[in-house]
Scaffold this motif. Structure first.
Motif, short mmCIF file in Angstrom:
data_model
loop_
_atom_site.label_atom_id
_atom_site.label_comp_id
_atom_site.label_asym_id
_atom_site.label_seq_id
_atom_site.Cartn_x
_atom_site.Cartn_y
_atom_site.Cartn_z
N UNK A 234 0.82 -1.21 0.00
CA UNK A 234 0.00 0.00 0.00
C UNK A 234 0.85 1.26 0.00
N UNK A 235 2.01 1.20 0.63
CA UNK A 235 2.90 2.36 0.64
C UNK A 235 3.37 2.67 -0.78
N UNK A 236 3.69 1.64 -1.55
CA UNK A 236 4.10 1.84 -2.94
C UNK A 236 2.95 2.41 -3.76
N UNK A 237 1.75 1.89 -3.57
CA UNK A 237 0.59 2.40 -4.31
C UNK A 237 0.37 3.88 -4.02
N UNK A 238 0.49 4.26 -2.76
CA UNK A 238 0.31 5.68 -2.39
C UNK A 238 1.40 6.54 -3.02
N UNK A 239 2.62 6.04 -3.02
CA UNK A 239 3.73 6.80 -3.60
C UNK A 239 3.54 7.00 -5.10
N UNK A 240 3.13 5.95 -5.80
CA UNK A 240 2.92 6.05 -7.25
C UNK A 240 1.75 6.97 -7.56
N UNK A 241 0.69 6.87 -6.77
CA UNK A 241 -0.47 7.73 -6.99
C UNK A 241 -0.10 9.20 -6.79
N UNK A 242 0.68 9.48 -5.76
CA UNK A 242 1.14 10.85 -5.51
C UNK A 242 2.00 11.35 -6.66
N UNK A 243 2.90 10.48 -7.16
CA UNK A 243 3.77 10.86 -8.27
C UNK A 243 2.96 11.11 -9.54
N UNK A 244 1.95 10.28 -9.77
CA UNK A 244 1.09 10.44 -10.96
C UNK A 244 0.38 11.80 -10.93
N UNK A 245 -0.17 12.16 -9.79
CA UNK A 245 -0.85 13.46 -9.68
C UNK A 245 0.15 14.61 -9.81
N UNK A 246 1.33 14.45 -9.25
CA UNK A 246 2.34 15.49 -9.37
C UNK A 246 2.73 15.71 -10.82
N UNK A 247 2.88 14.63 -11.58
CA UNK A 247 3.26 14.76 -12.97
C UNK A 247 2.18 15.48 -13.77
N UNK A 248 0.93 15.16 -13.52
CA UNK A 248 -0.15 15.85 -14.22
C UNK A 248 -0.16 17.34 -13.90
N UNK A 249 0.09 17.68 -12.63
CA UNK A 249 0.15 19.09 -12.25
C UNK A 249 1.31 19.79 -12.97
N UNK A 250 2.47 19.13 -13.04
CA UNK A 250 3.62 19.71 -13.72
C UNK A 250 3.36 19.92 -15.20
N UNK A 251 2.68 18.97 -15.82
CA UNK A 251 2.36 19.11 -17.25
C UNK A 251 1.52 20.36 -17.50
N UNK A 252 0.57 20.62 -16.62
CA UNK A 252 -0.25 21.83 -16.77
C UNK A 252 0.59 23.09 -16.58
#
Length: 343
Positions: A234-252
């Motif tokens: 679950x810790x890995x899933x949370x980390x990947x989910x956080x990274x995914x949202x961060x990348x989308x924010x950076x793209x914008x």
């Protein structure tokens, strides 16, 4: 395996100075007179002798001898980009976040269902002659989404939980986008692992178990495939989910800051695992694209090698979720090209 890549030149003066001069060794044309796309060479790395083959493939590479236009991830910074981006860490942070979502895809089986030819062509489909064999095939992919299950009637089916008397009821799936010729169907997906964190030879890595191809998530003609990997970490899933949202924010943010330069720069960055090596960054430009309804395919000068198939192709200025969704597919006489994907 030792990393055989050298550092890329720093402090380029213009976007043209980072355009990689990839040697294309293929005789298939991009299109025929009717405008129909004809596939060229795929860029999955085939290891008939297992991982022991990889060093030989690196040193004997004919496409990019010396690999001077690949940048090891640990050496990548803003000065590796065109000069207008040198004084702003936004772009380099975006690429590094993309790299955190980039994975190595390692397949150990070739499906009996692989076709002899690409649809409606006489172009041989990759690995047809390997059907039914346990041959290692390496590519690259990108974490596309993360989902956690907490329903009491479902349990994890990762390798550990499948043999456990008490499989975890808290688990999730990681969806990874890659090229269809890297992983063709469920029979291959179940013998495919997803390796995260392979940034250099000393990096700790995590390997996820393949489960299946996402329903409706594969296209042989357009050459993309969405895979489902399972884990109860679950810790890995949370980390990947956080990274995914961060990348989308950076793209914008990038689109707002540099969106007006996309027509001029045509900046195109790829993070991949060429020859099964640790993550490498290559920088170039897209040269042209083919449009069919809402589907597009891009050609670019950004360097790739066997092992780069399925790598995310990031294009400056296209913002939103589609700016990085085109997986790398192969190369032909027109250059390196992506899979055909939306927008």
């Amino acid at each position: 395996m030792d990393n055989s890549y050298t550092k890329a030149n720093r402090a380029q003066e213009s976007s043209s100075s980072v355009v990689a001069s990839c040697e294309i060794q293929n005789k298939h044309l991009k299109t025929d007179k009717s405008g129909v796309f004809h596939p060229g060479n795929h860029e999955a790395e085939m290891c008939y002798g297992g991982e022991a083959d990889l060093h030989k493939h690196v040193t004997g590479c004919e496409k990019n001898p010396g690999h001077k236009d690949f940048i090891p991830l640990k050496d990548f910074n803003a000065s590796c980009l065109p000069s207008r981006y040198h004084d702003d860490e936004l772009m380099s942070e975006t690429i590094k976040t993309l790299a955190a979502l980039t994975v190595q895809v390692k397949t150990k089986f070739t499906s009996l269902e692989r076709p002899e030819f690409y649809p409606d062509t006489q172009v041989p489909y990759p690995c047809y002659n390997d059907r039914g064999r346990h041959v290692m095939r390496l590519g690259t992919g990108r974490v596309e989404s993360v989902y956690k299950y907490t329903e009491i009637d479902k349990t994890c089916h990762c390798a550990k939980c499948r043999v456990s008397a008490t499989p975890s009821k808290l688990w999730g799936v990681v969806r990874v986008l890659t090229a269809r010729h890297v992983v063709f169907d469920d029979s291959e997906a179940r013998q495919t692992s997803c390796v995260l964190g392979f940034d250099d030879n000393k990096s700790p890595v995590v390997s996820l178990d393949g489960w299946e191809v996402d329903m409706g998530g594969a296209d042989i003609e357009r050459d993309w495939c969405r895979l489902i990997y399972v884990t109860c970490d679950l810790e890995l899933l949370d980390e990947l989910d956080k990274m995914w949202h961060r990348f989308n924010d950076l793209c914008r943010e990038v689109r707002g800051e540099y969106g007006t330069f996309y027509v001029v720069d045509k900046l195109t960055v790829i993070v991949s695992h060429p020859h099964g090596c640790p993550k490498q960054v290559s920088v170039g430009q897209w040269t042209h694209r083919h449009e069919r309804d809402d589907w597009t395919r891009y050609w670019y000068t950004t360097c790739t090698c066997p092992g780069s198939s399925g790598a995310p192709v990031y294009r400056l200025g296209y913002g939103g979720w589609w700016s990085y969704y085109h997986p790398h597919s192969g190369s032909n006489s027109e250059g390196n090209y992506s899979a055909e994907y939306l927008f």
